[in-house]
Write an enzyme that holds these catalytic residues in place. Structure first.
Site, mmCIF file in Angstrom:
data_model
loop_
_atom_site.group_PDB
_atom_site.id
_atom_site.type_symbol
_atom_site.label_atom_id
_atom_site.label_comp_id
_atom_site.label_asym_id
_atom_site.label_seq_id
_atom_site.Cartn_x
_atom_site.Cartn_y
_atom_site.Cartn_z
ATOM 1 N N CYS A 1 0.837 -1.207 0.000
ATOM 2 C CA CYS A 1 0.000 0.000 0.000
ATOM 3 C C CYS A 1 0.866 1.249 0.000
ATOM 4 O O CYS A 1 1.355 1.681 1.047
ATOM 5 C CB CYS A 1 -0.939 -0.010 1.211
ATOM 6 S SG CYS A 1 -2.032 1.426 1.277
ATOM 7 N N CYS B 1 -0.488 4.176 1.990
ATOM 8 C CA CYS B 1 -0.306 4.038 3.445
ATOM 9 C C CYS B 1 1.152 4.274 3.840
ATOM 10 O O CYS B 1 1.430 4.935 4.831
ATOM 11 C CB CYS B 1 -0.685 2.626 3.910
ATOM 12 S SG CYS B 1 -2.237 2.019 3.247
ATOM 13 N N ASP B 2 2.086 3.702 3.074
ATOM 14 C CA ASP B 2 3.472 3.626 3.541
ATOM 15 C C ASP B 2 4.469 4.485 2.743
ATOM 16 O O ASP B 2 5.630 4.585 3.134
ATOM 17 C CB ASP B 2 3.948 2.161 3.492
ATOM 18 C CG ASP B 2 3.125 1.272 4.420
ATOM 19 O OD1 ASP B 2 2.606 1.808 5.419
ATOM 20 O OD2 ASP B 2 2.992 0.070 4.150
HETATM 21 P P1 FAD Z 1 -10.977 -4.909 6.675
HETATM 22 O O1 FAD Z 1 -10.183 -3.994 7.508
HETATM 23 O O2 FAD Z 1 -10.287 -5.774 5.676
HETATM 24 O O3 FAD Z 1 -11.850 -5.831 7.650
HETATM 25 C C1 FAD Z 1 -12.556 -6.929 7.169
HETATM 26 C C2 FAD Z 1 -13.221 -7.622 8.330
HETATM 27 O O4 FAD Z 1 -14.097 -8.635 7.836
HETATM 28 C C3 FAD Z 1 -12.261 -8.323 9.292
HETATM 29 O O5 FAD Z 1 -12.620 -8.031 10.616
HETATM 30 C C4 FAD Z 1 -12.503 -9.816 9.013
HETATM 31 O O6 FAD Z 1 -12.276 -10.624 10.156
HETATM 32 C C5 FAD Z 1 -13.976 -9.773 8.637
HETATM 33 N N1 FAD Z 1 -14.469 -10.931 7.884
HETATM 34 C C6 FAD Z 1 -13.996 -11.446 6.707
HETATM 35 N N2 FAD Z 1 -14.710 -12.527 6.356
HETATM 36 C C7 FAD Z 1 -15.666 -12.699 7.320
HETATM 37 C C8 FAD Z 1 -16.699 -13.654 7.536
HETATM 38 N N3 FAD Z 1 -16.897 -14.668 6.680
HETATM 39 N N4 FAD Z 1 -17.467 -13.545 8.636
HETATM 40 C C9 FAD Z 1 -17.283 -12.524 9.509
HETATM 41 N N5 FAD Z 1 -16.333 -11.580 9.353
HETATM 42 C C10 FAD Z 1 -15.528 -11.679 8.274
HETATM 43 N N6 FAD Z 1 -5.444 2.565 5.312
HETATM 44 C C11 FAD Z 1 -5.283 3.831 5.726
HETATM 45 O O7 FAD Z 1 -6.211 4.635 5.595
HETATM 46 N N7 FAD Z 1 -4.117 4.239 6.328
HETATM 47 C C12 FAD Z 1 -3.074 3.407 6.546
HETATM 48 O O8 FAD Z 1 -2.038 3.807 7.076
HETATM 49 C C13 FAD Z 1 -3.219 2.051 6.138
HETATM 50 N N8 FAD Z 1 -2.221 1.161 6.335
HETATM 51 C C14 FAD Z 1 -2.392 -0.141 5.970
HETATM 52 C C15 FAD Z 1 -1.369 -1.036 6.205
HETATM 53 C C16 FAD Z 1 -1.521 -2.370 5.875
HETATM 54 C C17 FAD Z 1 -0.415 -3.352 6.174
HETATM 55 C C18 FAD Z 1 -2.739 -2.814 5.241
HETATM 56 C C19 FAD Z 1 -2.923 -4.270 4.859
HETATM 57 C C20 FAD Z 1 -3.755 -1.916 4.959
HETATM 58 C C21 FAD Z 1 -3.590 -0.577 5.320
HETATM 59 N N9 FAD Z 1 -4.587 0.377 5.083
HETATM 60 C C22 FAD Z 1 -4.442 1.667 5.505
HETATM 61 C C23 FAD Z 1 -5.830 0.010 4.365
HETATM 62 C C24 FAD Z 1 -6.961 -0.197 5.375
HETATM 63 O O9 FAD Z 1 -6.517 -1.061 6.396
HETATM 64 C C25 FAD Z 1 -8.187 -0.792 4.686
HETATM 65 O O10 FAD Z 1 -8.587 0.066 3.630
HETATM 66 C C26 FAD Z 1 -9.347 -0.930 5.668
HETATM 67 O O11 FAD Z 1 -8.968 -1.720 6.767
HETATM 68 C C27 FAD Z 1 -10.574 -1.561 5.012
HETATM 69 O O12 FAD Z 1 -11.543 -1.681 5.988
HETATM 70 P P2 FAD Z 1 -12.749 -2.717 5.870
HETATM 71 O O13 FAD Z 1 -13.520 -2.532 7.127
HETATM 72 O O14 FAD Z 1 -13.429 -2.551 4.579
HETATM 73 O O15 FAD Z 1 -12.084 -4.168 5.814
#
Ligand code: FAD
Ligand code: NAP
Length: 322
Positions: free
Chosen positions: A136, A139-140
């Protein structure tokens, strides 16, 4: 076997699911969040977060997610330690089954199951994640100010990440395994016009080279995909941009997905192809993929769900009165 019933069932405990929960609880929908195997979502896998609004100091990803969860619980959300393995979206209320065997029944369903970056699958990549290897740039990228970096991939994401990185780095190399990009032409034109970016065609990463100690990534060992020749590129940051897997396997055949398997939503809303089912965060967004945008669409999903339930309740009352 216990059945948990709620007005609003939320799958996923990342920024999207927890934001939907905060809004849903405050609207009186008494949400249940099924957390999945990664409680707190992707941000729990990182350390410094510098772009989430509201914090002047650098904050930690896991801390931010704990705070979001605490806020969601404080306003009345029930958190469940379970992963959904089966869904029935053919009738409302929707009935889902967890890995534990427990049953979850929701008048509306909010899907916030996120996405995971694809990786090359090299041992050296795994060893250097967070120590020079990232998926990302938004992010980094900031951590590589003034340093030489490389991006791996040839789609829109890779080209956008390379362009983004030129804000921080004077020397960005885009490495692609073929001799043409699949990225949109307009992005390619911008890329080729940017003097800070060079392209290495027909190259694959063989090894992410570890400098040892605190050095982290110091170079990439590359293999030419045509001649097999090996070469070395000195870089301190390596950004793998070869696509993402949205967590949508569970919904195949139940909801409309796009060609890349993301959940399709009506433009400008979080409404999916099934009335009463809403999707937010990275599971429906392949462009922005940020914590703040995931939280934003989580809020939208709760507001869309609340409106849907209000209309459904009104129709029920009207039918009963006829
Ligand atoms: P996610 O955070 O992916 O959460 C998905 C959730 O769904 C999880 O809790 C998982 O357990 C759950 N889930 C999946 N399948 C099931 C199921 N079958 N039943 C029940 N639950 C389920 N963004 C920024 O803005 N700033 C940053 O500095 C940044 N740094 C990052 C660094 C890293 C290493 C990574 C990988 C990402 C980073 N991001 C950053 C991006 C950011 O983390 C994501 O855009 C954000 O987390 C997406 O949120 P979300 O809630 O859509 O999904
Ligand atoms: P993508 O289009 O699937 O491209 C992935 C790229 O990575 C391809 O060039 C592919 O090479 C390469 N690749 C895949 N596996 C590899 C491996 N193991 N080793 C080396 N290279 C590998 O993914 P994306 O760029 O993330 O885009 C996904 C979708 O989101 C697309 O529909 C895209 O249009 C969309 N998107 C849109 C925007 C926007 O509208 N601004 C921004 C980002 C993404 P090959 O070409 O050889 O297969």
């Amino acid at each position: 076997m216990t059945t948990h019933t709620t007005r609003m069932l939320i799958l996923g405990s990342g920024p999207a699911g927890l934001s939907a929960a905060i809004y849903g609880a405050r609207a009186g929908m008494e949400p249940i969040v099924v957390q999945g195997i990664q409680p707190g979502g992707q941000l729990t896998t990182t350390t410094d977060v510098e772009n989430y609004p509201g914090f002047r100091e650098v904050i930690q990803g896991p801390w931010l997610m704990q705070e979001m969860q605490a806020q969601a619980e404080h306003v009345g959300t029930r958190m469940m330690w379970d992963t959904i393995v089966e869904v029935d979206l053919t009738r409302r209320p929707f009935r889902l089954i967890g890995d534990s065997g427990e049953i979850y029944v929701g008048d509306v369903l909010v899907i916030a199951t996120g996405a995971q970056a694809k990786w090359l699958g090299l041992d050296s990549e795994e060893a250097l994640k967070g120590k020079g290897v990232s998926a990302c740039a938004t992010c980094d990228g900031f951590f590589y100010r003034g340093k030489k970096v490389a991006v791996i991939g040839g789609g829109n994401t890779a080209v956008e990440e390379a362009l983004y990185l030129t804000n921080h780095s004077p020397d960005v190399t885009l490495i692609h395994r073929r001799d043409s990009f699949r990225a949109e032409k307009i992005l390619q034109q911008r890329l080729f016009a940017n003097e800070r970016i060079k392209v290495l065609w027909n190259k694959e990463v063989e090894t992410f080279v570890d400098g040892g100690g605190i050095a982290g990534l110091v170079a990439l060992e590359l293999r030419d995909t045509v001649t097999g020749e090996l070469s070395r590129l000195d870089v301190e940051g390596g950004f793998v941009a070869i696509g993402h897997h949205p967590a949508t396997e569970l919904f195949r055949g139940h909801l409309e997905l796009d060609a890349d398997h993301y959940i399709k939503v009506e433009t400008g809303t979080t409404r999916t192809s099934v009335p009463g089912v809403f999707a937010c965060g990275d599971v429906m967004d392949k462009v922005y993929r940020q914590a703040v945008t995931a939280a934003g669409t989580g809020c939208m999903a709760a507001l869309d769900a609340e409106r849907f339930l209000a209309e459904a309740d009104f129709e029920k009352v009207a039918e009963a009165a006829e």
